[in-house]
Design a protein around this motif. Structure first.
Motif, PDB file in Angstrom:
ATOM      1  N   ALA A 128       0.838  -1.204   0.000  1.00 46.30           N
ATOM      2  CA  ALA A 128       0.000   0.000   0.000  1.00 46.30           C
ATOM      3  C   ALA A 128       0.873   1.255   0.000  1.00 46.30           C
ATOM      4  CB  ALA A 128      -0.933  -0.001   1.209  1.00 46.30           C
ATOM      5  N   ILE A 178      -4.205   6.973   1.294  1.00 47.60           N
ATOM      6  CA  ILE A 178      -3.627   5.639   1.466  1.00 47.60           C
ATOM      7  C   ILE A 178      -2.585   5.658   2.583  1.00 47.60           C
ATOM      8  CG2 ILE A 178      -2.133   3.912   0.383  1.00 47.60           C
ATOM      9  CD1 ILE A 178      -3.623   4.434  -2.238  1.00 47.60           C
ATOM     10  N   LEU A 228      -8.510   0.525   2.992  1.00 47.95           N
ATOM     11  CA  LEU A 228      -7.175   0.586   2.393  1.00 47.95           C
ATOM     12  C   LEU A 228      -7.123  -0.237   1.116  1.00 47.95           C
ATOM     13  CD1 LEU A 228      -4.207   1.470   2.594  1.00 47.95           C
ATOM     14  CD2 LEU A 228      -3.793  -0.564   3.999  1.00 47.95           C
ATOM     15  N   GLN A 229      -7.704  -1.419   1.171  1.00 51.90           N
ATOM     16  CA  GLN A 229      -7.726  -2.308   0.016  1.00 51.90           C
ATOM     17  C   GLN A 229      -8.468  -1.659  -1.159  1.00 51.90           C
ATOM     18  OE1 GLN A 229     -10.042  -6.049   0.403  1.00 51.90           O
ATOM     19  NE2 GLN A 229      -8.099  -7.098   0.166  1.00 51.90           N
ATOM     20  N   THR A 287      -6.223   1.183  -2.699  1.00 50.63           N
ATOM     21  CA  THR A 287      -5.081   0.673  -3.480  1.00 50.63           C
ATOM     22  C   THR A 287      -5.575   0.025  -4.773  1.00 50.63           C
ATOM     23  OG1 THR A 287      -5.092  -1.395  -2.200  1.00 50.63           O
ATOM     24  CG2 THR A 287      -3.588   0.322  -1.478  1.00 50.63           C
TER      25      THR A 287
END
Length: 278
Positions: free
Chosen positions: A38, A73, A214-215, A218
């Motif tokens: 990330a 991020i 976060l996933q 990204t």
């Protein structure tokens, strides 16, 4: 005069994480790999946001990819780290003391072993490394998982120690000893005082919600990069998952080894020949 509030990254994202209602860990790669990659995605975003004389920039898809994405991020990485610490202090506090160093040592040993064995020659050590990687592909953050991984990688690295130094003169053999010592420390740590189930569930839900956020961000950058740099594979490679590439390469090596070990099949019978004759 009211006291100034210093909100943390965790505070910034906590309500959104709760709203995500993510009860399961959404990651398909190890936790430390997800955070490392990330950070790399955020760096890629900053590097390639503006166009250059020879390359388009991510800015061209700003209708789908906000300019704030890179900073968000980075903030989410910090928030996840804080949430992870809060959770581990409840369920497995020894990892707070040793986990970061343990994961760094694991990464160094795995990288060194991959470099050594990626020489186009199949040998038993290739199969051993593949087996270890497959077994620990979904390694968690708990002390028991880290202990086992440290023991396994240290054992293989110890057996190949001379060759590791031969192919990389700066390989630090002390990492092998350190891995064994960390494994012993994790195994010998006293059990944590049981925390209230409601506390653990709440901390887990927030951590998993942050991981989901976060996933998603990204993935958004990678999707945009695939569009903008579709004719620049060398640039696109910068933002794809190196962990997934290594895992696919390990799977290919394992398949090649299995195929090579299969006995050759008997030649097919010619037209009109009975399969009972031979």
């Amino acid at each position: 005069m009211p006291k100034k509030q210093n909100n943390t990254h965790y505070d910034r994202w906590r309500d959104q994480a709760k709203a995500a209602a993510q009860t399961e860990n959404p990651l398909k790669v190890p936790y430390d790999v997800a955070l490392k990659e990330a950070g790399q995605v955020a760096g890629f975003f900053d590097k390639h946001w503006e166009p250059t004389a020879t390359l388009s920039g991510l800015r061209r898809v700003k209708a789908r990819l906000p300019e704030s994405t890179g900073e968000e991020i980075v903030s989410l990485v910090y928030a996840v780290q804080e949430a992870q610490t809060k959770l581990l202090l409840l369920v497995d506090p020894v990892v707070v003391d040793h986990g970061e160093r343990a994961r760094l040592v694991l990464d160094e040993l795995e990288s060194a072993l991959e470099f050594l064995l990626d020489d186009g020659v199949e040998e038993p050590a290739d199969a051993q490394l593949t087996a270890i990687q497959e077994f620990h592909a979904d390694i968690g953050q708990r002390s028991s998982a880290l202990h086992q991984a440290l023991s396994d990688y240290a054992g293989l690295a110890d057996a190949l120690k001379d060759r590791l130094v031969e192919v990389d003169e700066e390989f630090d053999v002390a990492l092998i000893t350190e891995a064994k010592e960390l494994a012993r420390a994790l195994a010998a740590a006293p059990a944590a005082r049981p925390a209230a189930d409601s506390e653990v569930k709440e901390a887990t839900r927030i951590r998993n919600g942050l991981l989901r956020l976060l996933q998603e961000k990204t993935a958004l950058v990678r999707k945009a990069a695939a569009r903008v740099f579709q004719r620049n594979p060398e640039v696109l490679r910068e933002v794809t998952s190196s962990y997934e590439r290594r895992r696919r390469a390990a799977a290919r090596r394992a398949k090649a080894a299995r195929d090579a070990a299969k006995p050759e099949s008997a030649p097919a019978k010619g037209p009109g020949e009975s399969p009972l004759l031979g």
